[in-house]
Design a protein around this motif. Structure first.
Motif, PDB file in Angstrom:
ATOM      1  N   ALA A   1       2.287  10.264  -7.372  1.00 13.73           N
ATOM      2  CA  ALA A   1       3.198  10.839  -8.597  1.00 13.73           C
ATOM      3  C   ALA A   1       2.487  11.036  -9.709  1.00 13.73           C
ATOM      4  N   VAL A   2       1.519   9.902 -10.007  1.00 16.43           N
ATOM      5  CA  VAL A   2       0.824   9.912 -11.252  1.00 16.43           C
ATOM      6  C   VAL A   2      -0.260  11.410 -11.109  1.00 16.43           C
ATOM      7  N   LEU A   3      -0.875  11.472  -9.960  1.00 17.70           N
ATOM      8  CA  LEU A   3      -1.735  12.607  -9.538  1.00 17.70           C
ATOM      9  C   LEU A   3      -1.133  13.997  -9.886  1.00 17.70           C
ATOM     10  N   ALA A   4       0.020  14.239  -9.355  1.00 12.81           N
ATOM     11  CA  ALA A   4       0.837  15.485  -9.503  1.00 12.81           C
ATOM     12  C   ALA A   4       1.121  15.507 -11.167  1.00 12.81           C
ATOM     13  N   ALA A   5       1.569  14.524 -11.647  1.00  7.97           N
ATOM     14  CA  ALA A   5       1.885  14.454 -13.024  1.00  7.97           C
ATOM     15  C   ALA A   5       0.786  15.014 -14.249  1.00  7.97           C
ATOM     16  N   ARG A   6      -0.535  14.668 -13.557  1.00 13.82           N
ATOM     17  CA  ARG A   6      -1.627  14.593 -14.495  1.00 13.82           C
ATOM     18  C   ARG A   6      -2.507  15.921 -14.036  1.00 13.82           C
ATOM     19  N   GLY A   7      -1.896  16.597 -13.209  1.00  9.89           N
ATOM     20  CA  GLY A   7      -2.441  18.119 -12.922  1.00  9.89           C
ATOM     21  C   GLY A   7      -3.231  18.275 -11.617  1.00  9.89           C
ATOM     22  N   PHE A   8      -3.380  17.350 -10.716  1.00  9.53           N
ATOM     23  CA  PHE A   8      -3.825  17.355  -9.592  1.00  9.53           C
ATOM     24  C   PHE A   8      -5.443  17.904  -9.498  1.00  9.53           C
ATOM     25  N   ASP A   9      -6.133  17.185 -10.421  1.00  8.30           N
ATOM     26  CA  ASP A   9      -7.820  17.349 -10.575  1.00  8.30           C
ATOM     27  C   ASP A   9      -8.489  16.292 -10.260  1.00  8.30           C
ATOM     28  N   SER A  10      -9.813  16.113 -10.214  1.00  9.67           N
ATOM     29  CA  SER A  10     -10.714  14.769 -10.099  1.00  9.67           C
ATOM     30  C   SER A  10     -10.221  14.021 -11.275  1.00  9.67           C
ATOM     31  N   ALA A  21      -5.242   8.305 -11.515  1.00  9.47           N
ATOM     32  CA  ALA A  21      -3.897   7.792 -10.693  1.00  9.47           C
ATOM     33  C   ALA A  21      -4.417   6.392 -10.096  1.00  9.47           C
ATOM     34  N   LEU A  22      -5.700   6.370  -9.741  1.00 12.10           N
ATOM     35  CA  LEU A  22      -6.398   5.009  -9.222  1.00 12.10           C
ATOM     36  C   LEU A  22      -5.951   4.045 -10.229  1.00 12.10           C
ATOM     37  N   ALA A  23      -6.290   4.080 -11.638  1.00 11.48           N
ATOM     38  CA  ALA A  23      -5.943   3.224 -12.515  1.00 11.48           C
ATOM     39  C   ALA A  23      -4.631   2.697 -12.796  1.00 11.48           C
ATOM     40  N   SER A  24      -3.925   3.567 -12.233  1.00  6.04           N
ATOM     41  CA  SER A  24      -2.375   3.476 -12.171  1.00  6.04           C
ATOM     42  C   SER A  24      -1.925   2.522 -11.141  1.00  6.04           C
ATOM     43  N   ILE A  25      -2.715   2.429 -10.223  1.00  6.61           N
ATOM     44  CA  ILE A  25      -2.252   1.351  -9.005  1.00  6.61           C
ATOM     45  C   ILE A  25      -3.140   0.155  -8.228  1.00  6.61           C
ATOM     46  N   HIS A  36       0.756  -1.152  -0.121  1.00 10.98           N
ATOM     47  CA  HIS A  36      -0.126  -0.146  -0.022  1.00 10.98           C
ATOM     48  C   HIS A  36       1.057   1.187   0.139  1.00 10.98           C
ATOM     49  N   ALA A  37       1.950   1.277   0.695  1.00 11.92           N
ATOM     50  CA  ALA A  37       2.760   2.402   0.652  1.00 11.92           C
ATOM     51  C   ALA A  37       3.442   2.786  -0.770  1.00 11.92           C
ATOM     52  N   VAL A  38       3.777   1.839  -1.377  1.00 12.85           N
ATOM     53  CA  VAL A  38       4.394   1.640  -2.676  1.00 12.85           C
ATOM     54  C   VAL A  38       3.113   2.359  -3.564  1.00 12.85           C
ATOM     55  N   ALA A  39       1.964   1.648  -3.365  1.00 12.77           N
ATOM     56  CA  ALA A  39       1.062   2.162  -4.474  1.00 12.77           C
ATOM     57  C   ALA A  39       0.641   3.729  -4.025  1.00 12.77           C
ATOM     58  N   ALA A  40       0.595   4.089  -2.941  1.00 13.89           N
ATOM     59  CA  ALA A  40       0.318   5.411  -2.472  1.00 13.89           C
ATOM     60  C   ALA A  40       1.322   6.402  -2.922  1.00 13.89           C
ATOM     61  N   VAL A  41       2.535   5.906  -2.987  1.00 18.94           N
ATOM     62  CA  VAL A  41       3.669   6.851  -3.695  1.00 18.94           C
ATOM     63  C   VAL A  41       3.422   7.248  -5.040  1.00 18.94           C
ATOM     64  N   LEU A  42       3.135   5.988  -5.795  1.00 14.19           N
ATOM     65  CA  LEU A  42       2.743   6.125  -7.205  1.00 14.19           C
ATOM     66  C   LEU A  42       1.663   6.924  -7.511  1.00 14.19           C
ATOM     67  N   ALA A  99      -1.870   2.127 -19.002  1.00  9.51           N
ATOM     68  CA  ALA A  99      -1.544   0.405 -18.722  1.00  9.51           C
ATOM     69  C   ALA A  99       0.077   0.291 -18.423  1.00  9.51           C
ATOM     70  N   ALA A 100       0.814   0.722 -19.131  1.00  7.36           N
ATOM     71  CA  ALA A 100       2.256   0.608 -18.956  1.00  7.36           C
ATOM     72  C   ALA A 100       2.842   0.723 -17.573  1.00  7.36           C
ATOM     73  N   VAL A 101       2.175   2.083 -16.955  1.00  9.84           N
ATOM     74  CA  VAL A 101       2.532   2.386 -15.559  1.00  9.84           C
ATOM     75  C   VAL A 101       1.877   1.122 -14.749  1.00  9.84           C
ATOM     76  N   LYS A 102       0.478   1.028 -14.923  1.00 10.48           N
ATOM     77  CA  LYS A 102       0.118  -0.197 -14.106  1.00 10.48           C
ATOM     78  C   LYS A 102       0.843  -1.391 -14.190  1.00 10.48           C
ATOM     79  N   THR A 103       1.023  -1.912 -15.292  1.00  6.10           N
ATOM     80  CA  THR A 103       1.602  -3.313 -15.281  1.00  6.10           C
ATOM     81  C   THR A 103       3.031  -3.561 -15.624  1.00  6.10           C
ATOM     82  N   PHE A 104       3.892  -2.347 -15.886  1.00 12.22           N
ATOM     83  CA  PHE A 104       5.369  -2.476 -15.565  1.00 12.22           C
ATOM     84  C   PHE A 104       5.945  -1.642 -14.624  1.00 12.22           C
ATOM     85  N   VAL A 105       5.775  -0.276 -14.493  1.00  8.65           N
ATOM     86  CA  VAL A 105       6.232   0.630 -13.238  1.00  8.65           C
ATOM     87  C   VAL A 105       5.781  -0.094 -11.977  1.00  8.65           C
ATOM     88  N   HIS A 106       4.461  -0.174 -11.936  1.00  5.09           N
ATOM     89  CA  HIS A 106       4.077  -0.681 -10.456  1.00  5.09           C
ATOM     90  C   HIS A 106       4.710  -1.764  -9.821  1.00  5.09           C
TER      91      HIS A 106
END
Length: 321
Positions: A83-92, A98-102, A74-80, A240-247
């Protein structure tokens, strides 16, 4: 060279692909019309998911859980996530992506896959994660999304300013009194009584819960048939690449650095390499954010998982001990 359909990866992922394909054909043939998708989404989200989550948690005893590997996951998932939330603009919309990425498909794909690959001992590890997977990650996403939505509402012309503490309290309340975390919390609390579910209650919940995975995946296919995937393909590949490879890569590195070894590390890395879970699709439907992109991402990640899961299962045993 023959294709081994009994391989753990193929035998777990092919049924998922077939269910999505069935939904796609049904959507193309208009067996299920576009105007019915919202009602089906509510059925899955508000009825079937409730039964599955409550029944699963109603058998979980807190003292039997091994929290080490689960907490690290969960800690790794929260960090990712952030990170995705910030990279994509911090909106809804970014919160949903970001949830799709983890968020992994730990039940529909993870359970049969880990059971075939690692046996009962592996399933114990996975069930420990599953017991809190939706609770932690969906609650995290809900709190963030509610906060961002409150911020957006506060910026509307004529909106009254809100105190930050009140906004946070409202977001936490909305996260708990919510169709996903609420049955998880209720089930976990009930489990601690030790009463168990009487058969007259357990059987209907089991039937409803068993319908969740297939119906949700068919619904993904129906929505996919009504979505211009070509327009979403580039974005879907990135998610999908973030979810299946970066995660899984982050999970493997963090697990190894934290001293996690053997079966617990293998199961956590494989869980991270799984494709995007159907709950993310339902989450995007519920909040009406990035629906087309998330739908395409679920399908693309399922295809990429044939590679990512195979790599995870092959490479984890070679990590230094």
């Amino acid at each position: 060279m023959t294709l081994n359909l009994n391989h753990p990866v193929l035998s777990a992922l092919l049924p998922v692909g077939l269910l999505i394909g069935i939904g796609f054909v049904a959507g193309r043939l208009r067996f299920i019309r576009a105007e019915s998708v919202r009602d089906l989404s509510n059925l899955v989200f508000l009825v079937l998911a409730q039964a599955l989550l409550f029944r699963t948690m109603s058998a979980v005893r807190v003292e039997r859980l091994d929290f080490g590997a689960m907490a690290l996951y969960h800690a790794v998932a929260a960090v990712l996530f952030f990170a995705v939330l910030a990279a994509r603009g911090f909106d809804s919309r970014a919160a949903v992506l970001a949830l799709a990425s983890i968020f992994s498909n730990t039940v529909m794909i993870g359970v049969p896959l880990v059971g075939l690959a690692y046996g009962e001992a592996g399933l114990v590890q996975l069930f420990t994660l599953i017991s809190t997977h939706a609770l932690v990650l969906l609650t995290l996403a809900t709190v963030v999304l509610e906060l961002l939505s409150a911020r957006d509402r506060a910026r509307e012309p004529g909106a009254a300013p809100r105190h930050l503490a009140r906004t946070v309290a409202r977001a936490v309340r909305n996260a708990v009194i919510h169709p996903v975390p609420l049955p998880i919390i209720a089930g976990l609390l009930y489990a601690q009584t030790g009463w168990g579910l009487p058969p007259v209650v357990d059987r209907p919940l089991q039937l409803l819960g068993n319908a969740f995975g297939p119906v949700a995946l068919v619904l993904v296919g129906v929505t996919l048939a009504q979505t211009a995937v070509g327009a979403q393909l580039k974005g879907a590949l990135a998610i999908a690449a973030v979810k299946t490879f970066v995660h899984p890569m982050l999970m493997g590195l963090a697990g190894w650095a934290a001293g996690l070894r053997g079966l617990p590390l293998a199961v956590m890395v494989v869980a991270a390499s799984l494709p995007i879970g159907a709950n993310v699709f339902l989450f995007s439907q519920r909040y009406r954010r990035a629906e087309a992109l998330v739908t395409a991402s679920v399908a693309v990640s399922t295809a990429l998982a044939l590679v990512s899961v195979s790599l995870a299962m092959a490479l984890v045993p070679y990590l230094p001990q």
